[in-house]
Design a protein around this motif. Structure first.
Motif, mmCIF file in Angstrom:
data_model
loop_
_atom_site.group_PDB
_atom_site.id
_atom_site.type_symbol
_atom_site.label_atom_id
_atom_site.label_comp_id
_atom_site.label_asym_id
_atom_site.label_seq_id
_atom_site.Cartn_x
_atom_site.Cartn_y
_atom_site.Cartn_z
ATOM 1 N N LEU A 396 31.152 -2.233 -44.470
ATOM 2 C CA LEU A 396 32.383 -3.176 -44.113
ATOM 3 C C LEU A 396 33.287 -1.850 -44.520
ATOM 4 N N CYS A 397 33.315 -0.794 -44.860
ATOM 5 C CA CYS A 397 33.808 0.182 -45.017
ATOM 6 C C CYS A 397 33.817 1.152 -43.970
ATOM 7 N N PHE A 398 32.141 0.987 -43.626
ATOM 8 C CA PHE A 398 32.323 1.513 -42.477
ATOM 9 C C PHE A 398 32.234 0.637 -40.628
ATOM 10 N N GLY A 399 32.649 0.166 -41.175
ATOM 11 C CA GLY A 399 33.723 -0.796 -39.603
ATOM 12 C C GLY A 399 34.626 -0.136 -39.558
ATOM 13 N N LEU A 400 35.247 -0.325 -41.478
ATOM 14 C CA LEU A 400 36.786 -0.272 -41.140
ATOM 15 C C LEU A 400 37.285 1.040 -40.613
ATOM 16 N N PHE A 401 36.062 2.041 -41.304
ATOM 17 C CA PHE A 401 36.345 3.799 -40.590
ATOM 18 C C PHE A 401 36.069 3.363 -39.031
ATOM 19 N N ALA A 402 35.190 2.934 -38.491
ATOM 20 C CA ALA A 402 35.340 2.948 -37.224
ATOM 21 C C ALA A 402 37.169 2.054 -36.194
ATOM 22 N N PHE A 403 37.107 1.291 -36.660
ATOM 23 C CA PHE A 403 37.565 0.249 -36.027
ATOM 24 C C PHE A 403 39.679 0.871 -36.295
ATOM 25 N N THR A 404 39.413 1.127 -37.622
ATOM 26 C CA THR A 404 41.019 2.131 -37.608
ATOM 27 C C THR A 404 41.019 3.221 -36.464
ATOM 28 N N THR A 405 39.836 4.309 -36.942
ATOM 29 C CA THR A 405 39.974 5.344 -35.914
ATOM 30 C C THR A 405 40.127 5.119 -34.132
ATOM 31 N N LEU A 406 39.646 3.380 -33.547
ATOM 32 C CA LEU A 406 39.470 2.946 -32.626
ATOM 33 C C LEU A 406 41.295 2.969 -32.229
ATOM 34 N N VAL A 407 42.049 2.512 -33.608
ATOM 35 C CA VAL A 407 43.468 2.240 -33.036
ATOM 36 C C VAL A 407 44.533 3.368 -33.048
ATOM 37 N N CYS A 408 43.498 4.505 -33.830
ATOM 38 C CA CYS A 408 45.035 5.599 -34.004
ATOM 39 C C CYS A 408 43.827 6.713 -32.164
ATOM 40 N N ASP A 409 43.061 6.272 -31.210
ATOM 41 C CA ASP A 409 42.513 6.734 -30.246
ATOM 42 C C ASP A 409 43.996 5.896 -29.677
ATOM 43 N N LEU A 410 44.014 4.599 -29.370
ATOM 44 C CA LEU A 410 44.840 4.144 -28.459
ATOM 45 C C LEU A 410 46.329 4.666 -28.524
ATOM 46 N N THR A 411 46.643 4.649 -30.114
ATOM 47 C CA THR A 411 47.442 5.224 -30.331
ATOM 48 C C THR A 411 48.342 6.269 -29.853
ATOM 49 N N TYR A 412 47.442 6.975 -30.268
ATOM 50 C CA TYR A 412 47.284 8.707 -30.275
ATOM 51 C C TYR A 412 47.647 8.945 -28.120
ATOM 52 N N SER A 413 47.273 7.998 -27.556
ATOM 53 C CA SER A 413 47.036 7.773 -25.962
ATOM 54 C C SER A 413 48.004 7.844 -25.107
ATOM 55 N N GLU A 414 48.774 6.719 -25.833
ATOM 56 C CA GLU A 414 49.724 6.725 -25.775
ATOM 57 C C GLU A 414 50.917 7.267 -26.361
ATOM 58 N N ILE A 415 51.132 8.235 -27.740
ATOM 59 C CA ILE A 415 51.923 9.226 -28.266
ATOM 60 C C ILE A 415 52.172 9.877 -27.168
ATOM 61 N N ALA A 416 50.528 10.827 -26.784
ATOM 62 C CA ALA A 416 49.823 12.271 -25.996
ATOM 63 C C ALA A 416 51.299 11.429 -24.699
#
Length: 519
Positions: A396-416
């Motif tokens: 579950l932790c591994f999945g959350l690690f991956a999911f939060t990174t997924l969200v960050c990728d989308l957010t960072y893309s928007e900021i950039a």
């Protein structure tokens, strides 16, 4: 469908040798590879490590001197200003990107190749990486821009400013970063599926297949949840990180501490193995000092992202009184990611020591990073009812690690993307690309039983190109970092004015400083 995916994969096949060459350069030349110790390191790794060492000594070990200040700035009691986020919110969203699948599979891989001694070199790398994180976060704050009631910025912004404010430079960097980030999204989606399948396997008592209905339900849920977060903009992502990041970090810390308590007798042996094998690795890991050193440094540098520029977007959105304050905060991010999270993973793998189990084919299982990690957990709770429970929680932790990174990728893309255009239509287009094109692409490849390795290599290629651009930019822009740090020490943290260090800014103006003082 398979035919289409294979065609896409083959389209990018030519990128693979280019990416491998740049990541390995110049270790792929015999004259260099034959150099003792140094020959183990590629130019990219030397860039990242060298940058950290340079700023550590140039700024007088700022990562240590400012550690306590950084902790104070993370106080949840600190109020949010009219623009941007609190330092804690910016920190949490950056941790959502830093603490990813690499904290488990990457660390496991480093130990599998270099032994427990690799952990020691992770610590050394993290120490220097904290200084790099301070520097790039400070630059992100100096050159951030205001957009409505938000701040935007990051390395795509400061690179343009430092390279003589050439618009085409910032635009080109932004395009490369968007390609890199968007192509990383399917990879993290794959990791979410990996975690889900591990959990399902425990509950049903067998190995599940991607053709089963449960996987299609998971795919639909991922797409819907990501779309809701992405189209809510930066604020939605920040709200998600506020809740998800502390939960996943505390959950992982809790389950790891349980494993430590159950294996207290192995703690002294763990530290002995880390320090002894850092210089004298076991023969089963090759027995070569350089291999242990290289794997430890590589893992830490790639995990904490210091010097890669990929976490600077989060640094720019915080409302701070002085740019250096966010530098102190982001340095702590490297500490938590590597010294804390990666070390806990290292304990599990090292204490499990499944390479000593005669019933396990080490040469075979060591190739499967998740398999090695889960086998290490089982070795720490042998024959107990905790076996399945611990595996589920860690998965579950591994999945959350991956999911939060997924969200960050989308957010960072928007900021950039704001570097190219701040229009609502363009930002909406970026959200659509991420949520409705690349996330579904990741789910479809899993459901089709494919991984599209060549497509992911494009992301790796751009990653190393960004390193070759960002690190020299940090060195060239060091005068701004040094000037800002000296200003912080002299003014004792008073509101920063960019003109004082020779920088034009619409954010850090004298008028804004007077308004802040009047509050």
């Amino acid at each position: 469908m398979d035919g289409i995916f294979n065609a896409v994969d083959q389209l990018f096949a030519g990128v693979v040798p280019i990416s491998n060459f740049l990541w390995d350069f110049p270790t792929n030349y015999e004259w260099y590879a034959s150099i003792p110790i140094l020959g183990q390191y590629s130019l990219g790794i030397l860039f990242l490590l060298g940058c950290g060492i340079y700023f550590t000594f140039k700024l007088g070990f700022v990562q240590i001197k400012g550690f306590k200040t950084g902790l104070k700035l993370l106080s949840p009691k600190r109020k949010k200003g009219e623009t941007g986020t609190t330092p804690l919110q910016a920190f949490l969203i950056s941790m959502g990107g830093r603490v990813g699948a690499g904290n488990i599979v990457g660390v496991t891989g480093a130990i599998s190749l270099g032994g427990p001694g690799a952990i020691f070199w992770m610590w050394i790398s993290a120490l220097f990486g904290m200084a790099t994180a301070f520097s790039e976060a400070t630059l992100s704050q100096i050159f951030k821009e205001k957009k409505g009631n938000e701040y935007v910025g990051g390395f795509t912004f400061y690179i343009q400013k430092i390279w003589k404010n050439k618009i085409w430079v910032g635009t080109a960097m932004c395009v490369m970063y968007l390609i890199y980030n968007l192509l990383s999204i399917p990879v993290h989606t794959f990791h979410v599926f990996t975690a889900a399948s591990s959990i399902m396997n425990v509950f049903v008592g067998r190995t599940t297949d991607v053709s089963e209905p449960a996987y299609y339900i998971i795919a639909a849920v991922i797409i819907v949840v990501i779309a809701v977060i992405a189209f809510g903009g930066i604020k939605n992502a920040v709200s998600f990180a506020d809740g998800a990041v502390p939960f996943m970090a505390l959950l992982y810390l809790a389950i790891t501490f349980v494993l430590i308590l159950l294996n207290l007798d192995k703690v002294p042996g763990f530290f002995a193995a880390v320090f002894v094998q850092a210089f004298k690795p076991q023969s089963i890991f090759g027995g070569v000092f350089g291999v242990t050193l290289a794997n430890g440094l590589k893992r830490a540098l790639l995990s904490n992202e210091a010097g890669m520029g990929t976490s600077t977007q989060a640094s720019s959105i915080a409302d701070q009184n002085h740019p250096c304050e966010q530098g102190f905060v982001q340095a702590i991010g490297v500490f938590v990611d590597t010294i804390v999270i990666c070390s806990l993973t290292g304990f599990i793998v090292s204490a499990g020591a499944i390479w000593e189990d005669k019933n396990i084919n080490w040469s075979e299982i060591s190739l499967d990073k998740i398999g090695t990690f889960l086998a290490s957990i089982r070795a720490l709770v042998p024959g107990t009812k905790l076996d399945g429970t611990v595996v589920v929680i860690v998965a579950l932790c591994f999945g959350l690690f991956a999911f939060t990174t997924l969200v960050c990728d989308l957010t960072y893309s928007e900021i950039a993307a704001n570097k190219i255009s701040q229009s609502k239509e363009f930002i909406r287009f970026i959200r659509v690309l991420g949520a409705f094109i690349f996330v579904p692409l990741g789910t479809l490849t899993v459901l089709a039983g494919l991984q599209l390795d060549n497509l992911w290599t494009v992301s790796d290629l751009i990653n190393i190109v960004l390193v070759f651009i960002n690190v020299p930019t940090l060195i060239i822009g060091r005068k701004y970092v040094i000037a800002a740090y000296n200003d912080y020490k002299m003014s004792k943290g008073k509101r920063f004015v960019a003109a004082d260090i020779g920088v034009d800014s619409d954010v850090w103006t004298e008028e804004a400083a007077l308004e802040k003082k009047a509050e």
